[in-house]
Write an enzyme that holds these catalytic residues in place. Structure first.
Site, PDB file in Angstrom:
ATOM      1  N   ARG A 285      -5.516  22.474   8.654  1.00 21.03           N
ATOM      2  CA  ARG A 285      -4.802  22.838   7.427  1.00 21.03           C
ATOM      3  C   ARG A 285      -3.326  23.171   7.683  1.00 21.03           C
ATOM      4  NH1 ARG A 285      -8.478  23.970   3.387  1.00 21.03           N
ATOM      5  NH2 ARG A 285      -6.849  24.979   2.178  1.00 21.03           N
TER       6      ARG A 285
ATOM      7  N   TRP B 260       1.382  25.824   7.418  1.00 19.69           N
ATOM      8  CA  TRP B 260       2.091  24.575   7.147  1.00 19.69           C
ATOM      9  C   TRP B 260       3.233  25.006   6.238  1.00 19.69           C
ATOM     10  CZ3 TRP B 260       3.449  21.586   2.885  1.00 19.69           C
ATOM     11  CH2 TRP B 260       3.831  20.266   3.160  1.00 19.69           C
TER      12      TRP B 260
ATOM     13  N   ASN C 275      -2.536  31.371   1.423  1.00 22.61           N
ATOM     14  CA  ASN C 275      -2.448  29.917   1.288  1.00 22.61           C
ATOM     15  C   ASN C 275      -2.124  29.616  -0.169  1.00 22.61           C
ATOM     16  OD1 ASN C 275      -5.074  27.479   0.826  1.00 22.61           O
ATOM     17  ND2 ASN C 275      -2.933  27.087   1.201  1.00 22.61           N
TER      18      ASN C 275
ATOM     19  N   GLU D 105      -3.544   0.809   3.881  1.00 25.86           N
ATOM     20  CA  GLU D 105      -4.181   1.888   4.624  1.00 25.86           C
ATOM     21  C   GLU D 105      -3.843   1.800   6.119  1.00 25.86           C
ATOM     22  OE1 GLU D 105      -5.281   4.584   4.125  1.00 25.86           O
ATOM     23  OE2 GLU D 105      -6.544   5.118   5.818  1.00 25.86           O
TER      24      GLU D 105
ATOM     25  N   LYS E  28      -1.836   4.598   8.387  1.00 29.38           N
ATOM     26  CA  LYS E  28      -2.365   5.173   9.640  1.00 29.38           C
ATOM     27  C   LYS E  28      -1.311   5.104  10.733  1.00 29.38           C
ATOM     28  CE  LYS E  28      -5.089   7.010   8.524  1.00 29.38           C
ATOM     29  NZ  LYS E  28      -5.611   7.003   7.196  1.00 29.38           N
TER      30      LYS E  28
ATOM     31  N   HIS F 130      10.017 -12.551  -1.733  1.00 26.61           N
ATOM     32  CA  HIS F 130      10.834 -11.998  -2.818  1.00 26.61           C
ATOM     33  C   HIS F 130      11.787 -10.914  -2.320  1.00 26.61           C
ATOM     34  CE1 HIS F 130       8.707 -14.394  -5.737  1.00 26.61           C
ATOM     35  NE2 HIS F 130       7.573 -14.021  -5.167  1.00 26.61           N
TER      36      HIS F 130
HETATM   37  C1  F6R Z   1      -4.008   9.955   5.439  1.00 28.82           C
HETATM   38  C2  F6R Z   1      -4.552  11.084   4.744  1.00 28.82           C
HETATM   39  C3  F6R Z   1      -3.924  11.490   3.448  1.00 28.82           C
HETATM   40  C4  F6R Z   1      -5.020  11.881   2.455  1.00 28.82           C
HETATM   41  C5  F6R Z   1      -4.390  12.445   1.168  1.00 28.82           C
HETATM   42  C6  F6R Z   1      -5.438  12.774   0.135  1.00 28.82           C
HETATM   43  O1  F6R Z   1      -4.716   9.716   6.609  1.00 28.82           O
HETATM   44  O2  F6R Z   1      -5.482  11.691   5.175  1.00 28.82           O
HETATM   45  O3  F6R Z   1      -3.119  10.482   2.952  1.00 28.82           O
HETATM   46  O4  F6R Z   1      -5.788  10.759   2.174  1.00 28.82           O
HETATM   47  O5  F6R Z   1      -3.659  13.588   1.469  1.00 28.82           O
HETATM   48  O6  F6R Z   1      -6.338  13.728   0.595  1.00 28.82           O
HETATM   49  P1  F6R Z   1      -7.737  13.930  -0.102  1.00 28.82           P
HETATM   50  O7  F6R Z   1      -8.521  12.680   0.076  1.00 28.82           O
HETATM   51  O8  F6R Z   1      -8.344  15.107   0.586  1.00 28.82           O
HETATM   52  O9  F6R Z   1      -7.457  14.194  -1.552  1.00 28.82           O
END
Ligand code: F6R
Length: 590
Positions: free
Chosen positions: A27, A74, A100, A467, A471, A490
């Site tokens: 987190r 964070w 948080n 995706e 990554k 384009h």
């Molecule tokens: C990328 C990643 C993020 C989550 C995004 C949504 O690897 O993990 O892009 O996909 O923050 O998170 P969720 O799915 O928990 O709503």
């Protein structure tokens, strides 16, 4: 983002808090801290860096006492400094707070309090400690002061307060950020996620928005918004939720990539009636809108494609943070499909709340049991793929796809066909992973000096390109852009030069012929083409082989080597793929 934990028990609190924080590190990991109560004083240590670094530098686990609170951060308000790390204190160092969320009105509160209080950080959180100090009356219980303090707050929070004024007692509140209690034998926990304390207890109580909880080592009292005591018995979490160890792998990301065949099988174990009811919601609606962020949005884009090609239903995908701008078109005839691994993503929650206010029905696809999204949805389908710890989502993506296959084929009245094929594919993917059949570490090494990548595909594979690019960006810090291959000419083609890596997802499906034409175009401009396909081609400079499958299933087999490619690219660059800079797994801020 940010993880909080509180512990009250008979054991030394600091090691228990440290272990819990290690499980919450997904987190946030820019700084960490612990405060314990002992001998009539607060004892606080905190520092910047990942938890293990902070422990090494400050010996968090040596703090004395049997109760305390902890935090992994964070950063939102205030830079990454020791002063901004939590827990935060009042002027007298008598009240410690871990938080948080975001306090929207903290500047106004700070102005008000600054006349009589001294602030030492740039955070929004510090106002909470000073507010509690302001309201704490001699002889009155700590919860009274905390209750008054949170009434002044606007924004989102899950917070926990400890003070020597009542040693052993913790007070925690929730508004918009997750909070759960763990009830052990002679000890209690409160945390952002039950993963924090699962090695100590599986008896949990979920706290709702507007509630406050008071806990000591042997009791917990929950109070509603109106201050009245609520009775809520603990629930026992089942074993499938407990799987957050690396189990021999060096990284969670690799472990979770390798777990994907099992994730497919786990997600296939849906209750048929629940699935039918979810499909019923869709078939009765006039408009279907997916909302999600990041990886979950890429899964939704594939869902949209499947709904169209398998169930002949048109739908739309709206990025959750943009959803509000489309609100006017949402009504009782809309079903919103909210896709979220964590079920805590603030943008998704906000969109869903708005959609509900406009009369829409909400079907959510979630991994985390007990999450906020589950509680505001009309229906929920759970991924069931177990906890995902790596910040980069991998197995949850595969499981989200499985849900979309199940829904699309249920809508088309062909569910059995899909379940059989998905189970067969899981076995095939498992074999390929075990035999190390994807030649990606070598390609990742070869291209480790490149600083921009393009990912191209068509049709159902286009979202896979998106995706795969995401990554690579998040774990290897390499610029990567994805686009439908036909779109290159384009504009983006201007960026292709000698040696530019282009990953081309080119399976033997309806897209093949046009894909090869687009590959030839980039090749003619000097691109280094990495072909991801079930069939080699002379145009490919490197070939990543995937199994041949029926057209709609290609995303399942093509994303896996590309996740591995991102992973090995991070390793080749000496990076920690589990904890990419600037990111956190659960994005609870807007
Ligand atoms: C990328 C990643 C993020 C989550 C995004 C949504 O690897 O993990 O892009 O996909 O923050 O998170 P969720 O799915 O928990 O709503």
């Amino acid at each position: 983002m940010c993880g909080i934990v509180g512990y009250s028990g008979k054991r030394p609190a600091a090691p228990a808090l440290l272990a819990a924080l290690a499980r919450l590190e997904y987190r946030g990991y820019d700084s960490a801290g612990i405060a314990t109560v002992f001998g009539g004083d607060l004892h606080i240590k905190k520092g910047i860096g990942k938890l293990e670094q902070v422990e090494e530098n400050c010996s968090l686990s040596h703090l004395p006492g049997n109760s305390g609170i902890g935090h992994v951060r964070w950063a939102t308000h205030g830079g990454v400094t020791t002063g901004n790390a939590h827990p935060h204190c009042d002027c007298e160092h008598y009240i410690a707070v871990a938080h948080n969320g975001i306090i929207d009105n903290f500047e106004a509160l700070k102005r008000r309090l600054s006349k009589t209080h001294t602030f030492v950080s740039q955070t929004d959180t510090e106002v909470i400690a000073h507010l509690v100090e302001e309201y704490l009356e001699p002889g009155a219980p700590l919860e009274q002061a905390v209750g008054r303090a949170v009434k002044d707050l606007k924004g989102t929070y899950a917070l926990v307060v400890a003070s020597p004024v009542e040693p052993g007692k913790l007070v925690a509140c929730r508004q918009g950020s997750p909070l759960v209690l763990g009830i052990g034998k002679g000890e209690t926990y409160v945390a952002s996620d039950f993963q924090a304390f699962l090695d100590s207890t599986r008896q949990v109580v979920f706290i709702e928005d507007g509630e406050m909880v008071v806990l000591t080592h042997n009791l917990f009292h929950i109070y509603g918004r109106d201050g009245k005591r609520l009775r809520r018995p603990p629930v026992m979490l089942d074993n499938s939720l407990v799987k957050a160890e690396k189990e021999g792998y060096d990284y969670f990301m690799l472990k979770e990539i390798m777990e994907q065949p099992d994730a497919i099988l786990a997600t296939l174990r849906q209750d048929k009636q629940t699935l039918q009811k979810a499909a019923g919601l869709i078939s009765r609606s006039r408009n279907v809108v997916f909302t999600a962020c990041g990886t979950s949005r890429h899964a939704a884009l594939i869902g949209r494609y499947l709904f169209s090609s398998v169930a002949h239903r048109l739908s739309d995908v709206i990025i959750a943070s943009e959803f509000g701008y489309f609100g006017e078109a949402v009504n009782e005839e809309t079903v919103v499909i909210a896709v979220s691994q964590s079920g805590e993503t603030a943008d998704v929650l906000e969109g869903v709340r708005e959609a509900k206010n406009r009369g829409a029905k909400v079907l959510s696809i979630i991994n985390t049991v007990g999450s906020s999204l589950a509680r505001v949805s009309d229906r929920v389908l759970y991924l069931g793929c177990g906890p995902e710890i790596s910040v980069a989502a991998t197995k949850s993506f595969i499981s989200q796809l499985v849900i979309f296959y199940l829904l699309a084929f249920t809508l088309a009245g062909r569910l059995e066909e899909a379940t059989g094929e998905l189970a067969r594919l899981a076995a095939e993917i498992k074999e390929n992973l075990a035999a190390n059949n994807y030649a990606v570490p070598e390609v990742a090494d070869l291209l480790s000096g490149k600083d921009k990548f393009y990912y191209i595909a068509r049709g159902i594979n286009y979202a896979v390109a998106g995706e795969a690019a995401l990554k690579l960006k998040e774990v290897a810090y390499v610029h990567a852009e994805s686009m439908p291959a036909g779109e290159l000419k384009h504009g983006t083609l201007a960026l292709i030069e000698e040696g530019t890596p282009v990953v081309a997802i080119t399976p033997c499906d309806v897209t093949r012929e046009h894909m090869l034409a687009n590959v030839a175009e980039v090749k003619a401009r000097g691109a280094f083409v990495i072909g991801v396909s079930d069939l080699p081609n002379n145009l490919f400079d490197a070939f990543v082989e995937v199994p041949q499958v029926a057209e709609v299933y290609y995303p399942l087999v093509s994303i896996i080597p590309l996740q591995l490619f991102a992973f090995y690219s991070a390793i080749a660059r000496g990076l920690d793929p589990d904890r990419p800079r600037n990111l956190a797994k659960s994005v609870t801020v807007k």
